[in-house]
Design a protein around this motif. Structure first.
Motif, short mmCIF file in Angstrom:
data_model
loop_
_atom_site.label_atom_id
_atom_site.label_comp_id
_atom_site.label_asym_id
_atom_site.label_seq_id
_atom_site.Cartn_x
_atom_site.Cartn_y
_atom_site.Cartn_z
N VAL A 1 0.82 -1.21 0.00
CA VAL A 1 0.00 0.00 0.00
C VAL A 1 0.86 1.26 0.00
N PRO A 2 1.88 1.37 0.87
CA PRO A 2 2.70 2.59 0.82
C PRO A 2 3.37 2.80 -0.53
N GLY A 3 3.91 1.72 -1.11
CA GLY A 3 4.56 1.83 -2.41
C GLY A 3 3.58 2.20 -3.51
N PHE A 4 2.40 1.63 -3.46
CA PHE A 4 1.36 1.94 -4.45
C PHE A 4 1.08 3.43 -4.48
N PHE A 5 0.87 4.02 -3.32
CA PHE A 5 0.54 5.44 -3.26
C PHE A 5 1.77 6.33 -3.38
N ALA A 6 2.94 5.83 -3.03
CA ALA A 6 4.17 6.61 -3.22
C ALA A 6 4.40 6.89 -4.70
N ARG A 7 3.97 5.95 -5.56
CA ARG A 7 4.14 6.10 -7.01
C ARG A 7 3.06 6.98 -7.64
N ARG A 8 2.19 7.57 -6.84
CA ARG A 8 1.09 8.38 -7.36
C ARG A 8 1.07 9.77 -6.72
N PRO A 9 2.12 10.57 -6.97
CA PRO A 9 2.17 11.89 -6.34
C PRO A 9 1.04 12.81 -6.80
N ALA A 10 0.58 12.68 -8.03
CA ALA A 10 -0.51 13.54 -8.50
C ALA A 10 -1.79 13.27 -7.70
N LEU A 11 -2.06 12.01 -7.43
CA LEU A 11 -3.22 11.66 -6.62
C LEU A 11 -3.07 12.24 -5.21
N ARG A 12 -1.91 12.07 -4.64
CA ARG A 12 -1.68 12.60 -3.28
C ARG A 12 -1.87 14.11 -3.25
N ALA A 13 -1.43 14.78 -4.29
CA ALA A 13 -1.58 16.24 -4.35
C ALA A 13 -3.04 16.66 -4.47
N LEU A 14 -3.88 15.79 -5.01
CA LEU A 14 -5.30 16.11 -5.17
C LEU A 14 -6.13 15.83 -3.93
N LEU A 15 -5.57 15.15 -2.96
CA LEU A 15 -6.37 14.80 -1.77
C LEU A 15 -7.00 16.01 -1.09
N PRO A 16 -6.26 17.10 -0.89
CA PRO A 16 -6.92 18.27 -0.27
C PRO A 16 -8.09 18.79 -1.12
N HIS A 17 -7.96 18.73 -2.44
CA HIS A 17 -9.06 19.14 -3.32
C HIS A 17 -10.27 18.23 -3.11
N PHE A 18 -10.03 16.91 -3.08
CA PHE A 18 -11.15 15.97 -2.89
C PHE A 18 -11.82 16.18 -1.53
N ARG A 19 -11.02 16.48 -0.52
CA ARG A 19 -11.58 16.72 0.81
C ARG A 19 -12.40 18.02 0.79
#
Length: 154
Positions: free
Chosen positions: A98-116
């Motif tokens: 799970v950590p590696g999966f999301f570590a490879r998706r910085p664009a998704l991580r950057a969008l989390l505040p927008h989704f919230r």
């Protein structure tokens, strides 16, 4: 199904648009897919799809807008987020990293505040259960991303 779980007797146009919202991404060889959709389903379906497509494109820009004034679009968009983000969580678990999966998706991580922010803005407009489902999905995603080692987050 997500819309049907939260909206009592959803309009057929809303269901059709939700099911077909990715069609423009897959039929670029059809010059005006929106005319084809209008001919087949009436004007409301392509209108909702076009709004969802615009929202998707805006995610590639800094500070994407959050629009909550069009209820059919809002319902379809909220359902889309629940389904897409839930799918990402399932894929992350299936990867056994799970950590590696999301570590490879910085664009998704950057969008989390927008989704919230979207969830907060939409929360009073969509059915309470739908807002709660998106909240749970985002919380699980935030928790999963929190497992990424700090050095891997950049």
């Amino acid at each position: 199904m997500t819309i049907g779980n939260h909206v009592r007797q959803p309009a057929p146009d809303l269901i059709a648009a939700a099911l077909l919202h990715d069609v423009p991404d897959f039929v670029s060889e059809i010059p005006d897919i929106y005319q084809v959709l209008a001919a087949e389903y009436g004007p409301e379906v392509p209108r909702i799809i076009a709004a969802l497509q615009a929202e998707h494109r805006a995610l590639d820009t800094p500070d994407p807008p959050i629009c909550v004034d069009d209820l059919p679009v809002l319902l379809a968009s909220t359902a889309d987020k629940i389904v897409a983000l839930g799918s990402l969580l399932r894929r992350a678990r299936a990867s056994h990293d799970v950590p590696g999966f999301f570590a490879r998706r910085p664009a998704l991580r950057a969008l989390l505040p927008h989704f919230r922010a979207y969830q907060h803005a939409a929360g009073h407009r969509v059915p309470a259960g739908m807002s709660a489902r998106l909240d749970v999905t985002l919380t699980l995603l935030e928790q999963a991303i929190a497992t990424i080692p700090t050095a891997s987050r950049s």
